[in-house]
Design a protein around this motif. Structure first.
Motif, PDB file in Angstrom:
ATOM      1  N   THR A  47     -37.660 -36.176  -3.748  1.00  0.00           N
ATOM      2  CA  THR A  47     -38.989 -35.712  -4.180  1.00  0.00           C
ATOM      3  C   THR A  47     -39.331 -36.145  -5.607  1.00  0.00           C
ATOM      4  OG1 THR A  47     -37.941 -33.638  -4.871  1.00  0.00           O
ATOM      5  CG2 THR A  47     -38.943 -33.696  -2.663  1.00  0.00           C
ATOM      6  N   ARG A  50     -42.788 -37.705  -5.880  1.00  0.00           N
ATOM      7  CA  ARG A  50     -43.820 -36.681  -5.665  1.00  0.00           C
ATOM      8  C   ARG A  50     -44.097 -35.924  -6.966  1.00  0.00           C
ATOM      9  NH1 ARG A  50     -41.583 -31.294  -3.433  1.00  0.00           N
ATOM     10  NH2 ARG A  50     -40.862 -31.436  -5.603  1.00  0.00           N
ATOM     11  N   ASP A  51     -43.035 -35.544  -7.687  1.00  0.00           N
ATOM     12  CA  ASP A  51     -43.213 -34.786  -8.927  1.00  0.00           C
ATOM     13  C   ASP A  51     -43.945 -35.611  -9.981  1.00  0.00           C
ATOM     14  OD1 ASP A  51     -41.872 -32.785  -7.663  1.00  0.00           O
ATOM     15  OD2 ASP A  51     -40.040 -32.917  -8.848  1.00  0.00           O
ATOM     16  N   GLY A 166     -43.975 -29.062  -8.193  1.00  0.00           N
ATOM     17  CA  GLY A 166     -42.950 -29.391  -7.209  1.00  0.00           C
ATOM     18  C   GLY A 166     -41.702 -28.567  -7.456  1.00  0.00           C
TER      19      GLY A 166
END
Length: 407
Positions: A47, A50-51, A166
């Motif tokens: 992730t 994404r962050d 996130g």
């Protein structure tokens, strides 16, 4: 530091994309604090991208300058230690580039307690238990404005203000000791109990700070070379306090209490010179009635200057002011000048005769490590014109020096 004080300056804010740092970023914006956002993407988990996208989107929406770093770990070893070093080095570079007052970090009350518990488990006698609200890392001011907030409060803040964030999945496991403390021991405490523990720790820190200040009135931990005679006038408790503060100032993590006790015993015996291996690149050395933390590696440096510039290196700095034995008057025909470490046969012609550097080092009881790093200023004709603390040669002395070269 209050928000209105932070708003008086410009800051780098470290933002990972989690609820803590996103809350900090939003609080800065709401309190009109001028910030530059710094994000580090280690690509260490699925992730991570994404962050970064979450942080970039927020900064784009509110026209906040955004910088990111994608460091690559090229050696083996502890990932967390490497990641912290890469992160803070990035923040420090940005602070200089953006002329910022320092860096804002989103550590909170739970982080404070987790750190204190880890410190206590380690058995080390730390100068401060928990986390300082303000300190320095790599010479840059670091401020932590959220130490009165709990992690739950920061996540609730993000939810209430609809701020995207996130969750770092590595924080959900019990693979790290910090996570174990967070999920089990601290999870059992109420918010009131957490705040009570923090108050006790801060009272303890305040008491230790007072004792440290009393010791520093006698010896300065910023000094790289310490008088053994003056050190031994301190009480045993003061000696341990001083050694911890001094080692931290010299860039070394203090050892265990047992190690410090044995070190103090050796210093009390005063049986001449000795050294003790301290880490892979540092050693504790006592010589000629003084002690220091020396580097184990050999040093060779050489700086060539076509003109005078005010700057600092790990070995010396050139300044506008200093002591008379650090002053030199330079002429156009001296350039380019060279500032290097000493050579075996170095000598300087002073008003009262020629002085060999090796003899001066011995007479002044300068530790060997310091000798290897001592700056020597040489002009383009190969003449040694200044050795800081000895002085300049006859031809380069005046009442109006060009600059000062400070060890």
């Amino acid at each position: 530091m209050r928000w209105n004080q932070l708003a008086e300056k410009k800051w780098i804010v470290g933002v990972s994309g989690g609820p803590d740092s996103m809350a900090l970023l939003d609080l800065c914006r709401r309190h009109r604090v001028s910030v530059v956002c710094a994000h580090v993407n280690y690509h260490h988990r699925p992730t991570a991208d994404r962050d970064q996208q979450i942080v970039e989107a927020y900064c784009r929406n509110y026209a906040i300058p955004f910088y990111s770093l994608d460091p690559v770990k090229e050696t083996s070893g502890n990932f967390q230690a490497w990641a912290r070093e890469a992160r803070y080095a990035f923040f420090a570079r940005l602070a200089v580039q953006e002329a910022a007052a320092g860096v804002l970090i989103a550590q909170h009350l739970d982080d404070f307690l987790e750190t204190a518990l880890l410190q206590q488990e380690s058995g080390r006698q730390c100068e401060v238990l928990g986390i300082r609200e303000e300190g320095r890392v790599l010479g840059v001011v670091v401020v932590r404005p959220l130490l009165s907030w709990t992690k739950r409060q920061l996540q609730e803040y993000c939810n209430r203000h609809k701020i995207a964030y996130g969750i770092d999945e590595s924080n959900l496991s019990d693979d790290y000791r910090r996570n174990q403390l967070r999920h089990h021991e601290l999870a059992e405490l109420s918010e009131a109990e957490k705040r009570s523990e923090v108050r006790k720790l801060k009272a303890r820190n305040h008491d230790r700070q007072k004792k440290k200040e009393a010791v520093e009135a006698k010896l300065n931990p910023a000094d790289p070379i310490i008088s053994q005679e003056i050190f031994l006038t301190l009480s045993e408790a003061e000696q341990r306090i001083f050694l911890r503060a001094w080692m931290q100032e010299q860039g070394v993590v203090p050892p265990s209490e047992a190690f410090l006790i044995e070190l103090i015993k050796a210093l009390k015996q005063k049986n001449g010179n000795f050294d003790v291996s301290f880490s892979k690149d540092r050693r504790f050395q006592a010589a000629y009635g003084f002690f220091s933390l020396d580097f184990t590696d050999e040093v060779s440096y050489c700086y060539v200057l076509d003109k005078i510039e005010l700057f600092a290196t790990p070995y010396f700095r050139i300044a506008e002011n200093g002591e008379s034995t650090e002053a030199v008057t330079l002429y156009q025909e001296d350039f380019p000048i060279t500032i290097r470490n000493p050579h075996p046969q170095d000598a300087i012609q002073l008003r009262f005769g020629t002085k060999r550097l090796n003899r001066w080092f011995i007479d002044r009881k300068i530790p060997p490590d310091q000798r290897r790093r001592w700056p020597v200023v040489v002009n383009c004709r190969g003449e040694i014109i200044l050795v800081p603390k000895i002085g300049c040669n006859v031809a380069h002395y005046s009442n109006n020096p060009t600059c000062f070269v400070i060890k």
